[in-house]
Design a protein around this motif. Structure first.
Motif, short mmCIF file in Angstrom:
data_model
loop_
_atom_site.label_atom_id
_atom_site.label_comp_id
_atom_site.label_asym_id
_atom_site.label_seq_id
_atom_site.Cartn_x
_atom_site.Cartn_y
_atom_site.Cartn_z
N TRP A 297 11.29 -24.63 20.30
CA TRP A 297 12.20 -23.68 20.92
C TRP A 297 11.38 -22.69 21.71
CZ3 TRP A 297 17.25 -24.41 21.12
CH2 TRP A 297 17.84 -25.29 20.21
N TRP B 210 17.04 -19.16 23.98
CA TRP B 210 16.02 -20.18 23.79
C TRP B 210 16.59 -21.56 24.10
CZ3 TRP B 210 17.11 -16.29 20.37
CH2 TRP B 210 16.07 -15.41 20.07
N THR C 124 18.16 -12.48 24.09
CA THR C 124 17.16 -13.53 24.32
C THR C 124 17.86 -14.87 24.15
OG1 THR C 124 15.41 -12.12 23.40
CG2 THR C 124 14.93 -14.47 23.57
N ILE D 179 11.52 -19.56 24.98
CA ILE D 179 12.41 -18.60 25.63
C ILE D 179 12.86 -19.14 26.99
CG2 ILE D 179 12.55 -16.30 26.68
CD1 ILE D 179 10.78 -15.32 24.39
#
Length: 113
Positions: free
Chosen positions: A67, A54, A52, A69
């Motif tokens: 923050w 961010w 992932t 994604i």
């Protein structure tokens, strides 16, 4: 005379790197952006082929930065999205952390804001 109260990017990056190292997490600067004002993307690889990433964005409801994604899923696909972002913005910082639990440390005080 007005002054910009924003923290220089390299200072925030240094704090994040230190915090991660103190937590015993492997961290890397995979692309060094502009020291003073480059945007930052943080990628967390969970060591199972997934990741992932961010980036900071404005939360229009609260008027603050948060923050959010940028990309998630198969790590190769996340890496491809990061490569495209870096090709469009050479001032962009790309940071990576490895943690099976998916911790990015971006929610910790001093790093989240």
């Amino acid at each position: 005379m007005a002054t910009d109260a924003r923290l220089a990017t390299h200072v925030w990056v240094g704090a994040w790197l230190t915090r991660a190292r103190l937590a015993g997490l492997p961290v890397y600067v995979t692309a060094h952006g502009h020291d003073e004002g480059g945007a930052v993307i943080v990628k967390c690889a969970t060591l199972d082929g997934r990741a992932t990433a961010w980036h900071r964005s404005w939360d229009l409801m609260s008027g603050t930065r948060a923050w959010v994604i940028f990309a998630e899923g198969d790590e190769r696909e996340v890496d491809a999205a990061l490569a495209r972002a870096r090709s469009r913005d050479p001032d962009l910082w790309l940071l990576e952390i490895e943690d099976r639990q998916g911790r990015s440390l971006l929610d910790e005080p001093g790093l989240s804001d």
